[in-house]
Write an enzyme that holds these catalytic residues in place. Sequence first.
Site, PDB file in Angstrom:
ATOM      1  N   TYR A 204       0.880  -1.171   0.000  1.00  0.00           N
ATOM      2  CA  TYR A 204       0.000   0.000   0.000  1.00  0.00           C
ATOM      3  C   TYR A 204       0.920   1.225   0.000  1.00  0.00           C
ATOM      4  O   TYR A 204       1.665   1.438   0.954  1.00  0.00           O
ATOM      5  CB  TYR A 204      -0.864   0.032   1.262  1.00  0.00           C
ATOM      6  N   PRO A 297     -12.529   0.395  -0.734  1.00  0.00           N
ATOM      7  CA  PRO A 297     -11.797  -0.876  -0.785  1.00  0.00           C
ATOM      8  C   PRO A 297     -10.438  -0.882  -0.081  1.00  0.00           C
ATOM      9  O   PRO A 297      -9.779  -1.919  -0.045  1.00  0.00           O
ATOM     10  CB  PRO A 297     -11.614  -1.105  -2.290  1.00  0.00           C
TER      11      PRO A 297
HETATM   12  C1  PHB Z   1      -7.241  -6.917  -4.427  1.00  0.00           C
HETATM   13  O1  PHB Z   1      -6.336  -7.763  -4.491  1.00  0.00           O
HETATM   14  O2  PHB Z   1      -8.094  -6.838  -5.315  1.00  0.00           O
HETATM   15  C2  PHB Z   1      -7.274  -5.972  -3.279  1.00  0.00           C
HETATM   16  C3  PHB Z   1      -6.329  -6.084  -2.285  1.00  0.00           C
HETATM   17  C4  PHB Z   1      -6.360  -5.205  -1.215  1.00  0.00           C
HETATM   18  C5  PHB Z   1      -7.324  -4.212  -1.154  1.00  0.00           C
HETATM   19  C6  PHB Z   1      -8.286  -4.108  -2.152  1.00  0.00           C
HETATM   20  C7  PHB Z   1      -8.267  -4.989  -3.217  1.00  0.00           C
HETATM   21  O3  PHB Z   1      -7.318  -3.344  -0.122  1.00  0.00           O
END
Ligand code: PHB
Length: 395
Positions: A204, A297
């Site tokens: 991230y 998300p």
């Molecule tokens: C994903 O792999 O699609 C994914 C991973 C982490 C997130 C959101 C989506 O926070």
Amino acid sequence: MKSRTQVAIVGAGPAGLTLALLLHQAGIESIVLESRSRSYVENRVRAGVLEHGTVELLCSMGAGERLRREGLKHGGIALRFDGKDHRIDFEDLTSGKSVTVYGQQEVVKDLITALSSAGVPIAFEAPAIALGDLDGEHVTVRYRDAGGAEHTIEAGYIAGCDGFHGICRDAIPPGALTVYEHGYPFGWLGILAQSPPVSEELIYTNHERGFALVSMRSPTITRLYLQCPAGEELAAWPDDRFWTELRLRLDSDCGGPDVVTGPILQKGITPMRGFVAEPMRHGRLFLAGDAAHIVPPTGAKGMNLAIADVRVLARAFEAHYFKNDSSGLDSYSDTCLRRVWNTQRFSSWMTRMLHRFDGHAPFERRVQLAELRYVASSRPASQTLAENYVGLPFA
Ligand code: PHB
Ligand code: APR
């Protein structure tokens, strides 16, 4: 033609399918209606991180055999800022817990296979078009089959698992529902590409140019996201621009392998919002999953939260049908909303901490970086992130 069932389930996403299997295993009949085709729902690319407890639940339901084999177990994630990676070690911080990367559509495939072999009816290409008599003795669901003929199901209850754009939430009289909403001035541009993931664990990234996320689906398929302005058109992001921008945000000076490009298999934009409709029940209709709430998300919570709802609902139906105890149905909404709001809190915190906000004054940007440094360097702060990310215990 009229048919009858105990629970009519609208929607064959993770919520509807998990509920159908839990009910079947408890000895409760259901019928699942899904507006799309089987191949559409089995191939729809969505998120893919399963909490510790979600994995345990799917395995305990007998739908976890391929998940155990093919899912990628992750004991941590990296936060990338200040030009380097800061690992959050889930296993150390949560007494051995982890998450599993496994695409939502794979969960959907496994659940459909399990339901089919159990003989639980799922009608594909069969949109629910109207719900009736929600306060009466027997609720009804009118739907259209693949050939265009209309049918009515009479049910004891309806589970509205039809996602954010479904019809179930709208069947509740407006005065009976309160909606809480928060929009963000950006979305996520996501791609699935045939190339080896940049890293073994998720990264991230908080970068001056905006957020970026490195994820994966397998050793040869990577899933990547870039923060983009709200309302952005896909056409503004030809493949070359995506890869160039990703490289800039991941900042290869941070160390580790560089991005390897490959054919882009899928590309889409996800708007970022928080949304909760309360209560999650009206009469004999129970809302679950995205039909009742959406989280941004960043915390990877959407599917986990949907599955947590139906776990509560399935237990409540079991107590109702077999012990004549309706207290679980009565407390369903309150029980779920406690987890929903905690998840909104976590997802909104992760979103605020990791994204670039155009309106931010230099002061706010410095506070954001100070927060990241604190989370990465303090054990209690890392633990807060870790215990929420792997998933708090079920209610
Ligand atoms: C994903 O792999 O699609 C994914 C991973 C982490 C997130 C959101 C989506 O926070
Ligand atoms: N009749 C029947 N099915 C419908 C109708 C309708 N009128 N309207 C929508 N559906 C179906 C959709 O086609 C979809 O397959 O309901 C299903 C809802 O599934 P999801 O949107 O996956 O929602 P849910 O099961 O709550 O799962 C939440 O999915 O949206 C992601 O990120 C979100 O991961 C989260 C998870």
